[in-house]
Write a protein that holds these residues in place. Structure first.
Motif, PDB file in Angstrom:
ATOM      1  N   LEU A  33      -2.629   6.407  -1.642  1.00 38.34           N
ATOM      2  CA  LEU A  33      -1.734   5.213  -1.909  1.00 38.34           C
ATOM      3  C   LEU A  33      -2.434   3.924  -1.022  1.00 38.34           C
ATOM      4  O   LEU A  33      -2.851   3.947  -0.044  1.00 38.34           O
ATOM      5  CB  LEU A  33      -0.557   5.556  -1.420  1.00 38.34           C
ATOM      6  N   PRO A  78      -1.644  -0.324  -0.229  1.00 38.13           N
ATOM      7  CA  PRO A  78      -0.760  -1.214  -0.302  1.00 38.13           C
ATOM      8  C   PRO A  78      -1.125  -2.214  -1.325  1.00 38.13           C
ATOM      9  O   PRO A  78      -2.340  -2.674  -1.508  1.00 38.13           O
ATOM     10  CB  PRO A  78      -0.635  -1.795   1.032  1.00 38.13           C
ATOM     11  N   TYR A  94       2.970   0.397  -3.244  1.00 40.22           N
ATOM     12  CA  TYR A  94       1.705   0.931  -3.158  1.00 40.22           C
ATOM     13  C   TYR A  94       1.200   1.413  -4.681  1.00 40.22           C
ATOM     14  O   TYR A  94       1.746   1.977  -5.350  1.00 40.22           O
ATOM     15  CB  TYR A  94       1.867   2.377  -2.505  1.00 40.22           C
ATOM     16  N   TRP A 109       1.793   1.695  -9.982  1.00 37.90           N
ATOM     17  CA  TRP A 109       2.312   1.240  -8.866  1.00 37.90           C
ATOM     18  C   TRP A 109       3.974   1.975  -8.536  1.00 37.90           C
ATOM     19  O   TRP A 109       4.541   2.109  -9.520  1.00 37.90           O
ATOM     20  CB  TRP A 109       2.514  -0.364  -8.774  1.00 37.90           C
ATOM     21  N   ALA A 161       7.747   0.904  -2.154  1.00 39.88           N
ATOM     22  CA  ALA A 161       7.255   1.328  -0.835  1.00 39.88           C
ATOM     23  C   ALA A 161       8.194   2.163  -0.333  1.00 39.88           C
ATOM     24  O   ALA A 161       7.969   3.159   0.610  1.00 39.88           O
ATOM     25  CB  ALA A 161       7.433   0.039   0.064  1.00 39.88           C
ATOM     26  N   GLU A 198       6.803   5.993   0.963  1.00 40.60           N
ATOM     27  CA  GLU A 198       6.854   6.247   2.478  1.00 40.60           C
ATOM     28  C   GLU A 198       7.652   7.469   2.656  1.00 40.60           C
ATOM     29  O   GLU A 198       7.648   7.861   3.683  1.00 40.60           O
ATOM     30  CB  GLU A 198       7.355   5.068   2.985  1.00 40.60           C
ATOM     31  N   HIS A 230      -3.084   7.667   2.805  1.00 39.07           N
ATOM     32  CA  HIS A 230      -3.063   6.241   2.521  1.00 39.07           C
ATOM     33  C   HIS A 230      -4.431   5.819   2.731  1.00 39.07           C
ATOM     34  O   HIS A 230      -5.172   6.037   3.645  1.00 39.07           O
ATOM     35  CB  HIS A 230      -1.993   5.471   3.272  1.00 39.07           C
TER      36      HIS A 230
END
Length: 289
Positions: free
Chosen positions: A88, A90, A106, A126, A129, A133, A174
């Motif tokens: 992932l 940002p 992300y 995409w 967030a 998370e 990430h």
């Protein structure tokens, strides 16, 4: 006096002055145009139609340098998605749209293995967030198809770390940006310098699991809009304009001095057009007494 400005010497000076003025104006205009051009480190090409996509290897090879001018090129690549969890990175929902970047979230990044120990990063889509998370978020994404896959999308240069700061607190799974310098630490492949923003795929992804996370398409970054002035080139353009003005001033001053010299010559020597001092007229001889 005016004919003194049309002698061969003065005709040459006139032409030289006009040429110097033209060169100054042309150079100033060129610098002014350069001042409005985008930086070479920016993608300025519109996104190409996917129907005309080229083979990835015909555009850029693995580990080859990718110039920014190739950004938004439509490409196609065939391979198999590696059996590894996606990463992932940002990003914003609308990519690089400065006016409306969209919600923060992300990008889902996966390696497409195109050859022996060679892979290209694919931006599959995409996710918001708040969902990304959550624990186990990548396991709730739609699975990639098994076997050979053909992807079509837009080639993008590696993302840059504009601030020059490497984050040290990136969570597991990430990455801070999509770049081979980062991905080489995550994947055991030779990587293409650029990555592909997915536009189409055959076969398509499988269905997400129950309660899974739906991915939104990740559009290619839009080209830079508007004009970003390069003030260094603007100053160069102004300097050339000053040089051009100096040429004209110097040219006029030479003409005035020449005319003044011609006028003074006419007043003192009799060589002028209007005469000056005239020779005395002959007198008749005196009569004999």
């Amino acid at each position: 006096m005016r004919f003194r400005l049309f002698t061969p010497r003065w005709i040459g000076l006139h032409l030289l002055a006009l040429l110097a003025f033209a060169v100054c104006m042309a150079a100033g205009y060129w610098q002014f145009e350069r001042a409005q051009q985008p930086d070479r480190g920016e993608v300025v090409n519109p996104a190409e139609e996917l129907a005309g996509a080229q083979e990835l290897d015909s555009v850029v090879g693995p580990t080859d340098y990718m110039p920014e001018s190739l950004g938004n090129t439509a490409v196609t690549a065939t391979g198999t998605f590696a059996d590894t969890a996606p990463l992932l990175a940002p990003g914003y929902e609308n990519g690089a749209d400065a006016e409306d970047p969209g919600a923060f979230g992300y990008y889902v990044i996966a390696p497409l293995v195109t050859g022996d120990d060679t892979a290209v990063a694919v931006n599959r889509g995409w996710i918001p967030a708040d969902e990304a998370e959550q624990e186990g978020a990548v396991d709730r994404l739609a699975p990639v198809p098994e076997g050979e896959v053909t992807v079509t999308g837009w080639l993008q240069p590696p993302q840059k770390n504009e601030e020059g700061i490497v984050r040290m607190d990136v969570p597991a799974g990430h990455i801070e940006r999509i770049a081979p310098s980062v991905l080489v630490n995550e994947w055991p492949y030779r990587l293409y310098e650029g990555y592909i923003v997915l536009g189409g795929q055959e076969p398509s992804d499988g269905a997400p699991p129950a309660g899974g996370i739906a991915m939104s398409p990740a559009p290619p970054p839009a080209p830079e809009q508007g004009i970003t002035w390069n003030w260094k080139n603007v100053s160069y353009a102004a300097q050339w304009a000053v040089f051009g003005g100096a040429v004209i001033v110097f040219w006029i001053s030479l003409i005035r001095r020449e005319l003044e010299d011609a006028s003074s010559d006419g007043d003192g020597t009799g060589d002028g057009e209007d005469g000056g001092d005239r020779a005395p007229e002959p007198q008749a001889p005196a009569a004999a007494p």
